[in-house]
Enzyme design. Structure first.
Site, PDB file in Angstrom:
ATOM      1  N   ASP A 192       4.422  22.261 101.873  1.00 53.00           N
ATOM      2  CA  ASP A 192       3.977  21.301 100.872  1.00 53.00           C
ATOM      3  C   ASP A 192       3.431  20.101 101.652  1.00 53.00           C
ATOM      4  OD1 ASP A 192       3.404  19.890  98.592  1.00 53.00           O
ATOM      5  OD2 ASP A 192       5.341  20.230  97.642  1.00 53.00           O
TER       6      ASP A 192
HETATM    7  C1  BGC Z   1       2.994  18.839  95.442  1.00 49.46           C
HETATM    8  C2  BGC Z   1       2.338  20.205  95.480  1.00 49.46           C
HETATM    9  C3  BGC Z   1       0.854  20.058  95.567  1.00 49.46           C
HETATM   10  C4  BGC Z   1       0.513  19.229  96.797  1.00 49.46           C
HETATM   11  C5  BGC Z   1      -0.962  19.008  97.000  1.00 49.46           C
HETATM   12  C6  BGC Z   1       2.521  17.954  96.575  1.00 49.46           C
HETATM   13  O1  BGC Z   1       2.963  16.661  96.386  1.00 49.46           O
HETATM   14  O2  BGC Z   1       4.392  18.975  95.499  1.00 49.46           O
HETATM   15  O3  BGC Z   1       2.699  20.940  94.349  1.00 49.46           O
HETATM   16  O4  BGC Z   1       0.240  21.309  95.609  1.00 49.46           O
HETATM   17  O5  BGC Z   1       1.118  17.950  96.673  1.00 49.46           O
HETATM   18  O6  BGC Z   1      -1.468  18.168  96.023  1.00 49.46           O
END
Ligand code: BGC
Length: 736
Positions: free
Chosen positions: A283
């Site tokens: 993530d």
């Molecule tokens: C989220 C993800 C997301 C990523 C990119 C993170 O903060 O938890 O679900 O895909 O950001 O935006």
């Protein structure tokens, strides 16, 4: 890919040039032998007729050490570097589960300010979960996949499938509910649809990201059985039934190690036990340690808050490889996984699907998911559907009637092509003969005159449609924080009571996720749960309220009467102490808790009414083929009302004398059937040994015991008119 979105410095992949050259050589060539010779010089990795693994190994063998490293980390917020000399284009990743998010960056979270990055905004994940219709999951995934291709994306960051452990989790709206089986079936359909369009889905967040509070640091202590039976099965289904090519690690820790480089989750379970062959990405900013990133199963590092070259899997990893601290085989394995996803999704092929955007089909899918996901929770004395012919006036009250939601919630937000609000949908549908008034009723700062005006409007109308609930403001249904409580905000409890006291024909429609309703629920004749229904939501809602669509959505999560009834809160295991949250409720999540503890929920899991009635009959157990299914459960459903309607038949299993404690019952199958008035259909649901198994944490495998199992079938987890006992003849052990 439209040329407008080619990044400035990106050259056309060399493969195209090579291909053209080949043709040119062939055209000028005097003999067929030289054509064959030119074809033969095409490297295996560019030859789409070669087996996937041959192409992967060929390309791997051509990469330098530095090029390999460049494939393992971002070079902007949502891309990885191109390798032009080999025709490897830049890879583009994008959120998310509800459509293709607007472009940002490249190096900031601010919008890129483009005018060509609108998308179809699908209803939120929990609404898709409420459809209980995997074919719609496929259709939604397919539409998103097509728009992703049109926008030049390679990996789409969705679906999100974390289990709803607490009603307060700020991201519950994105996920598919509380049940592992339902989530697994629904996400598999979505993934197959999306990946049919030559992109990779990325299922997230693996695993146990069940709260936003302290999400980046919180350590989850979960009993092994709950991990295996509740929190992992949907991910396993994503891998083994959905064939997902990418998995995103979660922010939180499991048993003291961050999930983005958690050896147990990634190396042992995902890659070894489940045989996952694709890539694991972090993530955004979920990577914390070079050694763990190198060794514990992470293949692609995204979003770290450092210069790209300083990412853990960039220079630090390279140095470690050069010094011999990390084995070269580990590097090749990571690269191989990245290449495999690239080649499997046809990134290097000339005939990759081009995609399409905002087609009528995409709009239809958005509307259909909303129509099938909206849940009719209560309907006394046929308050619904509304009769446009007899109603002269309707007072529409509530800020959610005019609020746009599609762009909210953070990473899952969409810059929608358009968004039909409930008010617009009602205006479209009610027609000129109905006098429709709108009154906001409440606002953030609670102005009393708004309430006064709403009550006056309610008094003057034949009926009221109240549109309230939650929204995507921080602290409600929004990434990054959890809700503080389960209450309706902005004084809505009081407002609804005043409105219904003035006009008893008040239909309450709630958007968002679950809230407490004890202040007014028994006073209102009808209640509809509309979640966040996407850009066609207003039309879908109006069609449900006026009866053009017969509601068929079913709750994908239990609605508790009050927060304190739900397991994590009843046991005081939320949000954790000293940085650790202990899942002491174990297997008893959602209805498993309410059923086992004999607690009355507000609305049970699987509940959802229709404008017609269904009768279940004639349950019988037919022997299965012994391997894939040990028994097939057959029964009939008849539409005994006067309207066409769809019913979700649900099958739950209860083991009578398990050697380890099990929940009172567990969903093991379901089927949605569409029936004309009077029509009767036979439904057949096969059950394999896994349907009877629990995870034995001592033997570390699944065990189906020779015991009597009650099989119960019906319309919700609490209304199961059919039952039969099944004797599993012999013990079955199933490897994890
Ligand atoms: C989220 C993800 C997301 C990523 C990119 C993170 O903060 O938890 O679900 O895909 O950001 O935006």
């Amino acid at each position: 890919m439209p040329s407008a979105i080619l990044p400035k410095n990106m050259k056309l992949p060399l493969r195209r040039t090579n291909f053209c050259l080949t043709l040119l050589v062939a055209a000028l060539s005097p003999s067929l032998t030289s054509i064959a010779a030119a074809e033969a010089t095409k490297p295996a990795y560019l030859d789409a007729t070669q087996p996937l693994e041959t192409r992967v190994e060929d390309l791997l063998s051509r990469l330098t050490l530095e090029e390999k490293i460049s494939l393992l980390h971002a070079d902007s917020k949502f891309t990885t570097a191109a390798i032009p000399r080999l025709g490897i284009p830049r890879r583009w990743l994008d959120d998310g589960p509800h459509g293709v998010r607007e472009d940002i960056g490249p190096d900031t979270w601010a919008s890129a300010g483009r005018t060509d990055d609108f998308a179809t905004a699908m209803p939120s994940g929990i609404c898709l979960g409420a459809t209980w219709n995997p074919a719609l999951g496929f259709a939604e995934g397919q539409a998103i996949g097509q728009e992703a291709r049109w926008r030049g994306k390679d990996i789409m960051l969705g679906p999100g499938i974390n289990i709803l452990r607490t009603p307060l989790c700020g991201r519950n709206f994105e996920y598919l509910g509380e049940d592992p089986w339902l989530s697994g079936v629904m996400c598999s359909g979505y993934i197959r649809g999306a990946q049919s369009q030559d992109i990779s889905s990325c299922v997230k967040h693996f695993a146990l990201n069940n709260q936003e509070y302290q999400r980046g640091t919180i350590n989850v202590e979960v009993p092994e059985r709950a991990l295996r039976e509740i929190y992992l099965p949907a991910f396993k289904a994503a891998v083994q039934s959905g064939g997902v090519w990418s998995v995103m690690g979660a922010y939180n820790q499991l048993r003291g190690q961050h999930c983005c480089h958690n050896d147990y989750l990634l190396n042992q379970i995902l890659k070894t036990e489940w045989g996952f062959k694709g890539l694991v990405m972090s993530d955004w900013d979920g990577t914390h340690d070079t050694r763990q990133a190198a060794l514990n199963g992470l293949d692609l590092e995204m979003g770290t808050e450092k210069p790209y070259n300083d990412f853990y899997l960039a220079q630090p990893y390279l140095s470690g490889l050069k010094s011999g601290a990390f084995p070269a085989a580990g590097l090749d394995e990571k690269v191989r996984r990245n290449l495999r996803v690239m080649i499997a999704t046809h990134v290097l092929d000339a005939n990759r699907k081009p995609g399409s955007f905002n087609t009528a089909a995409h709009e239809n899918v958005a509307r259909q998911v909303a129509e099938e996901g909206i849940v009719l929770l209560k309907n006394e004395n046929h308050a619904l559907p509304l009769e446009a012919a007899t109603l002269k006036s309707i007072a529409v009250i509530g800020e959610n009637a005019i609020r746009l939601h599609a762009h909210g919630g953070e990473s899952s937000g969409i810059k929608a092509f358009y968004e039909i609000t409930p008010l617009q949908g009602l205006i479209n549908r009610a027609g000129r003969n109905v006098n429709l008034t709108f009154s906001e009723g409440y606002q953030k700062d609670g102005r009393a005159d708004l309430a006064e005006r709403a009550v006056a409007a309610a008094k003057a109308a034949d009926a009221v449609i109240y549109l309230g609930g939650l929204n995507h403001d921080s602290g409600f249904d929004c990434e990054g924080a959890d809700r503080k409580d389960m209450k309706l905000p902005y004084g809505q409890d009081e407002l609804i009571q005043r409105i219904v006291a003035t006009n008893p024909k008040t239909i309450v429609v709630l958007e968002g996720t679950m809230v407490e309703m004890d202040a007014w629920l028994d006073k209102v004749p009808a209640l509809v749960q509309a979640w966040y229904p996407g850009m066609e939501g207003g039309n879908a809602l109006a069609r449900v309220l006026f009866g053009d669509v017969n509601p068929s959505g079913k709750l994908p999560a239990t609605f508790p009467k009050k927060l304190a009834d739900s397991p994590a809160h009843a046991l005081g295991n939320y949000p954790g102490t000293d940085g650790t949250v202990t899942y002491a409720e174990g297997l008893l999540v959602g209805y498993r808790w309410f059923d086992t503890k004999h607690l009355e929920p507000l609305f049970p899991f699987g509940h959802g009414l229709s404008y017609t009635t269904f009768q279940y009959s004639n349950l019988r157990l037919v022997p299965g083929d012994g391997t894939k299914s040990v028994v097939t459960v057959q029964f009939e459903i008849q539409n005994t009302g006067t309207r066409t309607g769809a019913e979700v038949a649900q099958l739950y299993v209860h083991q009578q004398k398990p050697s380890l404690p099990r929940p009172e019952k567990e969903l093991k199958g379901f089927q949605k059937v569409l029936l004309q008035p009077g029509e009767k259909q036979t439904v057949a649901i096969p059950l394999d040994p896994m349907a009877f198994a629990f995870f034995d944490d001592q033997q570390r495998c699944w065990v189906a015991e020779p015991d009597v199992f009650s099989i119960r079938v019906g319309t919700s987890s609490r209304e199961l008119p059919l039952a039969a006992d099944y004797q599993l003849p012999a013990k079955v052990l199933i490897k994890p």
